[in-house]
Design an enzyme around this catalytic site. Structure first.
Site, PDB file in Angstrom:
ATOM      1  CB  CYS A   1       1.042  -4.824   1.110  1.00  0.00           C
ATOM      2  SG  CYS A   1      -0.880  -4.448   1.238  1.00  0.00           S
TER       3      CYS A   1
ATOM      4  CD1 TRP B   1      -1.877 -10.161  -2.007  1.00  0.00           C
ATOM      5  CD2 TRP B   1       0.208  -9.812  -2.107  1.00  0.00           C
ATOM      6  NE1 TRP B   1      -1.818  -8.860  -2.148  1.00  0.00           N
ATOM      7  CE2 TRP B   1      -0.463  -8.703  -2.231  1.00  0.00           C
ATOM      8  CE3 TRP B   1       1.731  -9.790  -2.166  1.00  0.00           C
ATOM      9  CZ2 TRP B   1       0.299  -7.427  -2.303  1.00  0.00           C
ATOM     10  CZ3 TRP B   1       2.604  -8.448  -1.926  1.00  0.00           C
ATOM     11  CH2 TRP B   1       1.698  -7.313  -2.317  1.00  0.00           C
TER      12      TRP B   1
ATOM     13  CB  THR C   1      -6.586  -7.837  -0.084  1.00  0.00           C
ATOM     14  OG1 THR C   1      -7.651  -8.066   0.997  1.00  0.00           O
ATOM     15  CG2 THR C   1      -7.266  -7.424  -1.226  1.00  0.00           C
TER      16      THR C   1
ATOM     17  CE1 TYR D   1      -1.432   1.181  -4.294  1.00  0.00           C
ATOM     18  CE2 TYR D   1      -1.494   2.606  -2.287  1.00  0.00           C
ATOM     19  CZ  TYR D   1      -1.101   1.313  -2.875  1.00  0.00           C
ATOM     20  OH  TYR D   1      -0.139   0.412  -2.437  1.00  0.00           O
TER      21      TYR D   1
END
Length: 347
Positions: A41, A74, A108, A172
């Site tokens: 990430c 995650w 996140t 993105y």
């Protein structure tokens, strides 16, 4: 996704801060917190870099989520037993739900977890790096650089805002665009900003001033992923980074600086994007290239002057448990996903 097909990032983060005075209820304390990142990430990569530059490895332990995940969040599929060895959890969602049952927003990384309670304190990635530099000073190593000096703060903020809007998030917006018009807009903005950066970095070693700052920390994670992922996978393909002389030399300069390249695992980066983004790459095939050994080629940026760490010094090597694989010929890397389906990532 907006009505016109534009990708809009959800920025509803947990803004609780860990500070020297503990004004939000979470004072800086060695060993109390765990920084959870994923090598894949780019937003988490910033925190890993600043933690290294500040020398906080001994006071802020780090958990590393694997590159593969599904809709649950995650997870720690690279750890023995599939659990973080300190938090004892399989899914990062568990720490978010310990903070707020049924947590409704994005799970996140980076996230800092309060180990005694198992609760996420914050996932505000912009604030985390600023606070690691500004609130943890009592525990930083001797020679830690000043990444957000008062005299350059306005310029750092201005450059970082432009980079965030058009580059960090811009790739993105290209990759997740839901219409041709939305993609075209994002593509133009991305390349206008990259051209601006190419010109700026053609005459100076760093983005602001003559030392490393937060602005460089924020640009590097996107650049280091550009040719491996964003150029093809996200259709950001006007040029490769390696075809832009100033930006490519600048990126190699940072990669070869202690604290930057030693946080990068290209195999995990590629596994995440090409496997998890099933709607963009439904086959899940991970490309072999590019040859990452090019990152070690001479850059000659020292000819522009500047002092990477200002009056400080480079950090020492990373702890053995946090070392990434050395660069070498690309090899087949198979990482088992935690579920039968792949879902678009929010990172």
């Amino acid at each position: 996704m907006t009505g016109d097909g534009s990708y809009e990032r959800d920025r509803a983060y947990i803004t609780t801060r860990i500070t020297a005075d503990g004004r939000d209820g979470y004072p800086v304390e060695p060993g109390r917190y765990r920084l959870v990142i994923a090598r894949a990430c780019p937003w988490a990569n910033r925190s890993a870099i600043v933690r290294r530059l500040m020398g906080l490895e001994g006071v802020l332990p780090m958990g590393i989520a694997g590159p593969l995940h599904d809709e649950r969040s995650w997870c720690f599929h690279l750890d023995p037993g599939g659990r973080d060895p300190v938090l004892g959890i399989e899914w990062l969602r568990e720490a978010y739900e310990a903070r707020e049952p049924g947590y409704p927003k994005g799970i996140t990384v980076p996230a800092i977890v309060d180990v005694p309670t198992g609760r996420v304190v914050t996932n505000d990635f912009e604030r985390i790096t600023l606070d690691l530099g500004g609130e943890w000073t009592a525990h930083q190593r001797d020679g830690a650089p000043e990444l957000y000096p008062e005299r350059w703060r306005d310029e750092i903020d201005d450059v970082a805002d432009k980079v965030y809007r058009d580059v960090n998030n811009g790739v993105y917006q290209c990759g997740f665009a839901g219409s041709q018009a939305a993609y075209d807009r994002a593509y133009r903005s991305l390349w206008e900003r990259l051209d601006w950066l190419e010109e700026r970095l053609g005459r100076r070693r760093y983005l602001v001033g003559d030392t490393l700052t937060e602005a460089d920390v924020r640009l590097f994670p996107t650049l280091v992923r550009f040719d491996a992922v964003y150029h093809g996978h996200f259709k950001c393909n006007r040029h490769k980074l390696s075809e832009l002389p100033a930006l490519w030399a600048y990126a190699r300069d940072l990669f070869q600086t202690s604290g930057f390249g030693d946080t990068i695992d290209f195999a995990q980066i590629k596994a995440h994007y090409y496997v998890v983004h099933h709607d963009i790459n439904p086959t899940g095939i991970v490309p072999q290239g590019p040859d990452v050994r090019a990152w070690l080629a001479p850059h000659h940026r020292e000819e522009l002057g500047g002092r990477p760490f200002g009056d400080g010094t480079p950090p020492g090597p990373p702890p053995p448990a946090e070392r990434v694989p050395p660069l070498g010929p690309e090899s087949d890397t198979h990482l088992d996903a935690p579920g039968p389906r792949r879902f678009r990532s929010a990172t």
